[in-house]
Design a protein around this motif. Structure first.
Motif, PDB file in Angstrom:
ATOM      1  N   PRO A 142       0.739  -1.252   0.061  1.00  0.00           N
ATOM      2  CA  PRO A 142       0.009  -0.027   0.153  1.00  0.00           C
ATOM      3  C   PRO A 142       0.809   1.331   0.010  1.00  0.00           C
ATOM      4  O   PRO A 142       0.316   2.288  -0.358  1.00  0.00           O
ATOM      5  CB  PRO A 142      -0.880  -0.008   1.383  1.00  0.00           C
ATOM      6  N   HIS A 143       1.940   1.350   0.434  1.00  0.00           N
ATOM      7  CA  HIS A 143       3.110   2.337   0.467  1.00  0.00           C
ATOM      8  C   HIS A 143       3.460   2.619  -0.691  1.00  0.00           C
ATOM      9  O   HIS A 143       4.291   3.564  -1.242  1.00  0.00           O
ATOM     10  CB  HIS A 143       3.830   2.279   1.644  1.00  0.00           C
ATOM     11  N   ILE A 144       4.003   1.318  -1.661  1.00  0.00           N
ATOM     12  CA  ILE A 144       4.868   1.345  -2.902  1.00  0.00           C
ATOM     13  C   ILE A 144       3.751   1.614  -4.067  1.00  0.00           C
ATOM     14  O   ILE A 144       4.233   2.392  -4.823  1.00  0.00           O
ATOM     15  CB  ILE A 144       5.216   0.222  -3.106  1.00  0.00           C
ATOM     16  N   LEU A 145       2.611   0.940  -3.859  1.00  0.00           N
ATOM     17  CA  LEU A 145       1.891   0.789  -5.363  1.00  0.00           C
ATOM     18  C   LEU A 145       1.497   2.369  -5.831  1.00  0.00           C
ATOM     19  O   LEU A 145       1.582   2.577  -6.865  1.00  0.00           O
ATOM     20  CB  LEU A 145       0.921   0.008  -5.405  1.00  0.00           C
ATOM     21  N   PRO A 146       0.912   3.131  -4.963  1.00  0.00           N
ATOM     22  CA  PRO A 146       0.674   4.412  -5.356  1.00  0.00           C
ATOM     23  C   PRO A 146       1.763   5.263  -6.177  1.00  0.00           C
ATOM     24  O   PRO A 146       1.299   6.054  -6.956  1.00  0.00           O
ATOM     25  CB  PRO A 146       0.105   5.160  -4.111  1.00  0.00           C
TER      26      PRO A 146
END
Length: 259
Positions: free
Chosen positions: A227-231
């Motif tokens: 959730p912290h990487i994909l955006p």
């Protein structure tokens, strides 16, 4: 004079049967109920013709398909009949559907509420049909119909699948896959497909990004970082390498396709 029989014994008079008030009222009540039912039936036939049907809860079938499956005889054009038929003998044989409820919303209006089976994923069978399974790995449907937005497992093909039985993967594979899917759901990460390689390692597809999860070691610790990487990778394509992540090696590499 009183009538006498042999030996001068008096013969008692026969009492006349009286029509009791209870029977009279009971007969009239029953007759009244029958008349009311006949009037109601005729009124229903004359005025309760279905003109509007609303379908809710359907994703697998279109609204028209649900109407044809539920209102499947000539009498179903009547709202009262359609409601009563479903109440007495509800539809239980529609693939991918666990329950159907028909409601009367007006003298000429029906609402059909569809409850679909929960599909967690699907696996290809050797006869080109799909085996759809739930979050416990149990097969809930076998069909040649391909359902959109259901995660497909690739890299393996099963010979057969039986509804109600576990998906025919090896025990370790099935446990790893189900655990991973539940973790992805927990972190609200919707994938389109999942694949096994020859060593049992898993890669998942998220949009245009391949995510190499690797084996079942540190699975949740790997996924909780997404959730912290994909955006930050939105709109890009490439491969995100999580397979080598450990508490001692926290490097995560994103590999863009070579031009």
């Amino acid at each position: 004079m009183k009538r006498k029989g042999r030996n001068n014994q008096e013969i008692p008079k026969k009492k006349k049967k009286k029509f009791s008030k209870f029977r009279f009222y009971f007969f009239n009540i029953v007759l009244g109920v029958i008349i009311c039912l006949l009037v109601a039936a005729m009124a229903s036939y004359a005025f309760c013709t279905v003109h509007t049907v609303t379908v809710k809860g359907n994703t697998v079938y279109t609204e028209e398909e649900i109407k044809q499956l539920v209102l499947d005889d000539s009498y179903s054009k009547n709202t009262v009949y359609a409601w009563g038929k479903n109440l007495i003998k509800p539809k239980t044989d529609i693939p991918f559907v666990s329950a159907i409820k028909v409601k009367i919303k007006g003298y000429d209006k029906l609402e059909i509420d569809v409850t679909e089976k929960k599909l967690f994923g699907c696996v290809l069978l050797s006869d080109n049909r799909m085996a759809y399974f739930d979050e416990d790995g149990k097969v809930v449907e076998v069909s040649d119909r391909v359902i959109e937005n259901v995660m497909q497992v690739s890299g393996i093909t099963l010979d057969k699948a039986k509804v109600g039985s576990k998906v025919g993967l090896e025990k370790d594979q099935l446990s790893f896959m189900l655990n991973l899917l539940k973790i992805l759901k927990k972190y609200d990460i919707a994938i389109s497909s999942l694949s096994f390689d020859e060593r049992g390692r898993i890669t998942v597809v998220y949009g245009s990004i391949l995510i190499c999860v690797g084996n079942d070691t540190n699975v949740e610790e790997k996924i909780m970082r997404l959730p912290h990487i994909l955006p930050n990778l939105e709109g890009q394509s490439g491969t995100l390498h999580l397979e080598n992540w450990t508490p001692d090696n926290t490097d995560i590499v994103f590999e863009r396709p070579k031009e």
